[in-house]
Scaffold this active site. Sequence first.
Site, PDB file in Angstrom:
ATOM      1  CG  ASP A  10      -6.343-118.637 -74.502  1.00  0.00           C
ATOM      2  OD1 ASP A  10      -5.430-118.267 -73.730  1.00  0.00           O
ATOM      3  OD2 ASP A  10      -6.582-119.667 -74.873  1.00  0.00           O
ATOM      4  CG  ASN A  24       0.975-134.811 -80.345  1.00  0.00           C
ATOM      5  OD1 ASN A  24       0.706-136.131 -79.994  1.00  0.00           O
ATOM      6  ND2 ASN A  24       1.710-133.987 -79.778  1.00  0.00           N
ATOM      7  N   GLY A  32       1.840-125.043 -78.709  1.00  0.00           N
ATOM      8  CA  GLY A  32       0.781-124.344 -79.404  1.00  0.00           C
ATOM      9  C   GLY A  32      -0.675-124.452 -78.633  1.00  0.00           C
ATOM     10  CB  VAL A  33      -3.950-124.633 -79.700  1.00  0.00           C
ATOM     11  CG1 VAL A  33      -4.233-125.875 -80.660  1.00  0.00           C
ATOM     12  CG2 VAL A  33      -5.472-124.421 -79.111  1.00  0.00           C
ATOM     13  CG  ASP A  34      -1.710-130.595 -77.467  1.00  0.00           C
ATOM     14  OD1 ASP A  34      -1.283-131.444 -78.099  1.00  0.00           O
ATOM     15  OD2 ASP A  34      -2.590-130.715 -76.992  1.00  0.00           O
ATOM     16  N   GLY A 119      -0.332-124.075 -87.643  1.00  0.00           N
ATOM     17  CA  GLY A 119       0.779-123.693 -86.831  1.00  0.00           C
ATOM     18  C   GLY A 119       2.142-124.594 -86.985  1.00  0.00           C
ATOM     19  CB  VAL A 120       3.517-127.103 -84.964  1.00  0.00           C
ATOM     20  CG1 VAL A 120       4.481-128.266 -85.216  1.00  0.00           C
ATOM     21  CG2 VAL A 120       3.982-126.271 -83.871  1.00  0.00           C
ATOM     22  CE1 TYR A 121       2.009-131.641 -86.072  1.00  0.00           C
ATOM     23  CE2 TYR A 121      -0.181-132.273 -86.624  1.00  0.00           C
ATOM     24  CZ  TYR A 121       0.861-132.540 -85.998  1.00  0.00           C
ATOM     25  OH  TYR A 121       0.994-133.396 -84.908  1.00  0.00           O
TER      26      TYR A 121
HETATM   27  N1  APR Z   1      -6.068-120.238 -78.561  1.00  0.00           N
HETATM   28  C1  APR Z   1      -6.354-120.442 -79.900  1.00  0.00           C
HETATM   29  N2  APR Z   1      -5.538-120.629 -80.909  1.00  0.00           N
HETATM   30  C2  APR Z   1      -4.211-120.780 -80.441  1.00  0.00           C
HETATM   31  C3  APR Z   1      -3.859-120.900 -79.099  1.00  0.00           C
HETATM   32  C4  APR Z   1      -4.857-120.447 -78.247  1.00  0.00           C
HETATM   33  N3  APR Z   1      -4.314-120.268 -76.903  1.00  0.00           N
HETATM   34  N4  APR Z   1      -2.562-120.975 -79.281  1.00  0.00           N
HETATM   35  C5  APR Z   1      -2.342-121.255 -80.404  1.00  0.00           C
HETATM   36  N5  APR Z   1      -3.356-121.201 -81.171  1.00  0.00           N
HETATM   37  C6  APR Z   1      -3.302-121.302 -82.624  1.00  0.00           C
HETATM   38  C7  APR Z   1      -1.895-121.241 -83.553  1.00  0.00           C
HETATM   39  O1  APR Z   1      -1.673-119.865 -83.519  1.00  0.00           O
HETATM   40  C8  APR Z   1      -2.406-121.679 -84.992  1.00  0.00           C
HETATM   41  O2  APR Z   1      -3.048-120.781 -85.750  1.00  0.00           O
HETATM   42  O3  APR Z   1      -3.769-122.617 -83.100  1.00  0.00           O
HETATM   43  C9  APR Z   1      -3.514-122.788 -84.331  1.00  0.00           C
HETATM   44  C10 APR Z   1      -2.983-124.039 -84.694  1.00  0.00           C
HETATM   45  O4  APR Z   1      -1.200-124.128 -84.301  1.00  0.00           O
HETATM   46  P1  APR Z   1      -0.686-125.421 -83.443  1.00  0.00           P
HETATM   47  O5  APR Z   1      -0.848-125.293 -82.034  1.00  0.00           O
HETATM   48  O6  APR Z   1       0.741-125.184 -83.657  1.00  0.00           O
HETATM   49  O7  APR Z   1      -1.432-126.744 -83.999  1.00  0.00           O
HETATM   50  P2  APR Z   1      -1.016-127.431 -85.663  1.00  0.00           P
HETATM   51  O8  APR Z   1      -0.535-126.608 -86.397  1.00  0.00           O
HETATM   52  O9  APR Z   1      -2.332-128.274 -85.510  1.00  0.00           O
HETATM   53  O10 APR Z   1       0.350-128.605 -84.964  1.00  0.00           O
HETATM   54  C11 APR Z   1      -0.147-129.592 -83.785  1.00  0.00           C
HETATM   55  O11 APR Z   1       1.613-128.928 -82.516  1.00  0.00           O
HETATM   56  O12 APR Z   1       1.399-128.171 -80.368  1.00  0.00           O
HETATM   57  C12 APR Z   1       1.610-129.275 -81.239  1.00  0.00           C
HETATM   58  O13 APR Z   1       0.888-131.008 -79.765  1.00  0.00           O
HETATM   59  C13 APR Z   1       0.531-130.549 -81.117  1.00  0.00           C
HETATM   60  O14 APR Z   1       2.206-131.829 -82.112  1.00  0.00           O
HETATM   61  C14 APR Z   1       1.058-130.848 -82.242  1.00  0.00           C
HETATM   62  C15 APR Z   1       1.017-130.013 -83.395  1.00  0.00           C
END
Ligand code: APR
Length: 168
Positions: A10, A24, A32-34, A119-121
Amino acid sequence: MNKISCILADITTVEADAIVNAANSSLLGGGGVDGAIHRAAGPELLYACRLLNGCPAGQARITGGFKLPARYVIHTVGPVWRGGNNREEETLASCYTESLSLAVKNGCRSIAFPNISTGVYGFPKDKAARIAIQTVKQFLQTSPVPLTVTFVCFENVNFDLYNSMLPD
Ligand code: APR
């Protein structure tokens, strides 16, 4: 001496000088990580982000880490994957380069990245891993200071991908 490694963890627990947030363009938090980084850093992170007035995709902004073990959070906005014909690969590479430049400008010697946009993107994980590693390696070849870069994977699929692509 530069160092590149990957761990399964994490990112909010990582004690690097800077951790990178996959944000974002509003920089006002999300899932997600945000979401994890904002929860762990506490409300002061959102206040600091509000003063930044957002961030375009491919660019990066820096704030304090507040309650996180990391001194700084570097917020970068990855591309949304739309099939690969909208300069997604260049934009993702720019996230890594801009984040590294900002880290060096702020005296960081260690930086930890999540798997931005995978992830989301929806960015294909194998392509994203290759771009991340290639871009970081390229930056380190001309970095003015030695850097320790850690790819922090949160899912086994990414951890396996990075381990298969990183030199032993
Ligand atoms: N530590 C490390 N990595 C993490 C954690 C964490 N605590 N939580 C999630 N992740 C990983 C996810 O598993 C994924 O592999 O971070 C990676 C990126 O995924 P997302 O967080 O969904 O980010 P992204 O794909 O760049 O999408 C960004 O998602 O949360 C929203 O505000 C954010 O709108 C933006 C979008």
